[in-house]
Design a protein around this motif. Structure first.
Motif, PDB file in Angstrom:
ATOM      1  N   GLY A  95      -4.754  -0.806   2.478  1.00  0.00           N
ATOM      2  CA  GLY A  95      -5.071   0.214   1.487  1.00  0.00           C
ATOM      3  C   GLY A  95      -5.199  -0.308   0.080  1.00  0.00           C
ATOM      4  N   PHE A  96      -4.665  -1.513  -0.173  1.00  0.00           N
ATOM      5  CA  PHE A  96      -4.789  -2.086  -1.513  1.00  0.00           C
ATOM      6  C   PHE A  96      -6.226  -2.534  -1.746  1.00  0.00           C
ATOM      7  CE2 PHE A  96      -0.396  -1.696  -1.737  1.00  0.00           C
ATOM      8  CZ  PHE A  96       0.058  -2.067  -2.990  1.00  0.00           C
ATOM      9  N   GLY A  97      -6.840  -1.941  -2.756  1.00  0.00           N
ATOM     10  CA  GLY A  97      -8.218  -2.261  -3.096  1.00  0.00           C
ATOM     11  C   GLY A  97      -9.248  -1.427  -2.365  1.00  0.00           C
ATOM     12  N   SER A  98      -8.818  -0.681  -1.327  1.00  0.00           N
ATOM     13  CA  SER A  98      -9.782   0.103  -0.535  1.00  0.00           C
ATOM     14  C   SER A  98      -9.542   1.597  -0.627  1.00  0.00           C
ATOM     15  CB  SER A  98      -9.718  -0.334   0.936  1.00  0.00           C
ATOM     16  OG  SER A  98      -8.419  -0.136   1.466  1.00  0.00           O
ATOM     17  N   ILE A  99      -8.357   2.020  -1.064  1.00  0.00           N
ATOM     18  CA  ILE A  99      -8.052   3.441  -1.239  1.00  0.00           C
ATOM     19  C   ILE A  99      -8.005   3.739  -2.728  1.00  0.00           C
ATOM     20  CG2 ILE A  99      -6.325   5.251  -0.914  1.00  0.00           C
ATOM     21  CD1 ILE A  99      -5.455   3.855   1.623  1.00  0.00           C
ATOM     22  N   VAL A 145     -12.434   3.417  -7.885  1.00  0.00           N
ATOM     23  CA  VAL A 145     -11.316   2.899  -8.674  1.00  0.00           C
ATOM     24  C   VAL A 145     -10.107   2.847  -7.747  1.00  0.00           C
ATOM     25  CG1 VAL A 145      -9.777   3.296 -10.631  1.00  0.00           C
ATOM     26  CG2 VAL A 145     -12.217   3.798 -10.835  1.00  0.00           C
ATOM     27  N   ALA A 146      -9.626   1.639  -7.470  1.00  0.00           N
ATOM     28  CA  ALA A 146      -8.534   1.459  -6.513  1.00  0.00           C
ATOM     29  C   ALA A 146      -7.247   2.094  -7.029  1.00  0.00           C
ATOM     30  CB  ALA A 146      -8.316  -0.023  -6.243  1.00  0.00           C
ATOM     31  N   VAL A 192      -9.225 -11.893  -3.668  1.00  0.00           N
ATOM     32  CA  VAL A 192     -10.676 -12.059  -3.516  1.00  0.00           C
ATOM     33  C   VAL A 192     -10.998 -12.680  -2.159  1.00  0.00           C
ATOM     34  CG1 VAL A 192     -12.709 -13.248  -4.399  1.00  0.00           C
ATOM     35  CG2 VAL A 192     -11.078 -12.234  -5.997  1.00  0.00           C
ATOM     36  N   LEU A 193     -10.231 -13.694  -1.788  1.00  0.00           N
ATOM     37  CA  LEU A 193     -10.464 -14.365  -0.507  1.00  0.00           C
ATOM     38  C   LEU A 193     -10.300 -13.403   0.669  1.00  0.00           C
ATOM     39  CD1 LEU A 193     -10.901 -17.007   1.105  1.00  0.00           C
ATOM     40  CD2 LEU A 193      -8.419 -17.348   1.009  1.00  0.00           C
ATOM     41  N   LEU A 194      -9.243 -12.611   0.650  1.00  0.00           N
ATOM     42  CA  LEU A 194      -9.010 -11.678   1.754  1.00  0.00           C
ATOM     43  C   LEU A 194     -10.089 -10.608   1.834  1.00  0.00           C
ATOM     44  CD1 LEU A 194      -5.134 -11.171   1.573  1.00  0.00           C
ATOM     45  CD2 LEU A 194      -6.435 -12.425   3.297  1.00  0.00           C
ATOM     46  N   ILE A 195     -10.490 -10.073   0.675  1.00  0.00           N
ATOM     47  CA  ILE A 195     -11.517  -9.034   0.670  1.00  0.00           C
ATOM     48  C   ILE A 195     -12.832  -9.569   1.224  1.00  0.00           C
ATOM     49  CG2 ILE A 195     -12.956  -7.594  -0.830  1.00  0.00           C
ATOM     50  CD1 ILE A 195     -10.512  -7.197  -2.604  1.00  0.00           C
TER      51      ILE A 195
END
Length: 315
Positions: free
Chosen positions: A125-129, A176-177, A256-259
């Motif tokens: 959910g971090f960065g996607s919600i 906006v996360a 950034v790498l994980l996303i």
């Protein structure tokens, strides 16, 4: 089977798995924001600040639960937390036995807060919600990852003309996360760097008094001593950006790498990177606290006495 054929099968299998995963798990266009963003319509209340408050509440609750029913023979959470605190204290004492008792509350706080903050960025959910925001993000503040599978197969997650590229948002809206790892925000890493450097200078003055300034403004050492003191002063100030960018750079780069990996191949590819980022999160918290106690040790050294002892031994 030859190694060449095996490699070809692995590459082909990865491409097929990637396409299948993207069809099974549709996702919107990822946007990696360099800047923490305001949420809840409150100016200067950012998503990283919101998560930092949650981290603080989490640590306070853990401390309360571990100490609410103290026992002579600890067990459960009390036993675990006593083991963690004792292990940290013994380790910091091995670096600087004299000043660890005084500096330990700061060192333990830095380590635990940075560690939990680093690991929050790995939660789902971090960065996607988040919230849909009118208008596109500024190009200078966001890195838009292009879809590598565009044109290969019909893409259910690709935005049609006039539609938003973020799932659940209207046209001309961006995401906006709601959640952002606190240590992926330069504001927090700068604050931690200032606190650490201030503590280093405090212990330096506490140990040496006003004579601590002689380390930086050595007027008795002649031109060479004066120049060396200026370089010492510059290196002392340089610790602030060093602390700040080391922590921010590693945590933000990990996000950034994980996303990007999740965007390319959602099923299996991100797992090794998640494991690696768990390790990186621990190492960065460890390095920040260890450097703080190490620099406290350097600041509290009696340089003049050491120099005098060295001259006496030479004669």
């Amino acid at each position: 089977m030859s190694s060449r054929n095996r490699n070809i099968l692995i590459v082909v299998g990865a491409i097929i798995a990637g396409i299948a995963a993207r069809l099974l798990f549709p996702m919107g266009q990822p946007a990696i924001s360099v800047k923490a963003e305001d949420i809840f319509g409150i100016p200067n209340f950012t998503n990283s600040m919101f998560v930092l408050l949650l981290v603080d509440i989490f640590l306070i609750v853990i401390a309360f639960l571990a100490t609410r029913n103290m026992q002579m023979v600890p067990k459960g959470l009390q036993n675990f937390m006593e083991w963690v605190i004792e292990m940290m204290f013994n380790f910091f004492s091995s670096i600087n036995k004299k000043w660890t008792p005084a500096a330990f509350p700061l060192l333990a706080t830095i380590f635990l807060m940075v560690l939990v903050s680093n690991w929050t960025g790995l939660l789902p959910g971090f960065g996607s919600i988040g919230f849909c925001h009118a208008g596109e993000k500024q190009a200078t503040l966001a890195l838009n990852v292009k879809d590598p599978y565009a044109g290969l197969v019909p893409s259910p997650f690709a935005a049609a003309e006039g539609e938003s590229k973020y799932l659940g948002c209207q046209p001309n809206e961006s995401l906006v996360a709601l959640f952002r790892a606190p240590t992926a925000d330069l504001n927090l890493t700068l604050a931690l760097a200032l606190i650490a450097v201030f503590a280093i200078e405090y212990f330096g003055f506490r140990a040496l008094g006003v004579g601590y300034l002689g380390k930086f403004f050595n007027v008795k050492g002649g031109p060479v001593g004066f120049i060396v003191g200026i370089f010492e002063f510059i290196s002392e100030i340089a610790r602030i950006p060093a602390f700040m960018f080391r922590l921010f750079g590693n945590i933000f780069a990990g996000e950034v790498l994980l996303i990007v990996m999740i965007f390319l191949l959602p099923l299996a590819l991100p797992i090794p990177f998640y494991i690696f980022e768990v390790f990186v999160g621990f190492i960065q918290a460890f390095i920040f606290s260890v450097l703080t106690i190490a620099f406290i040790g350097l600041a509290t050294e009696h340089h003049g006495d050491d120099h005098g002892h060295a001259e006496g031994a030479h004669h």
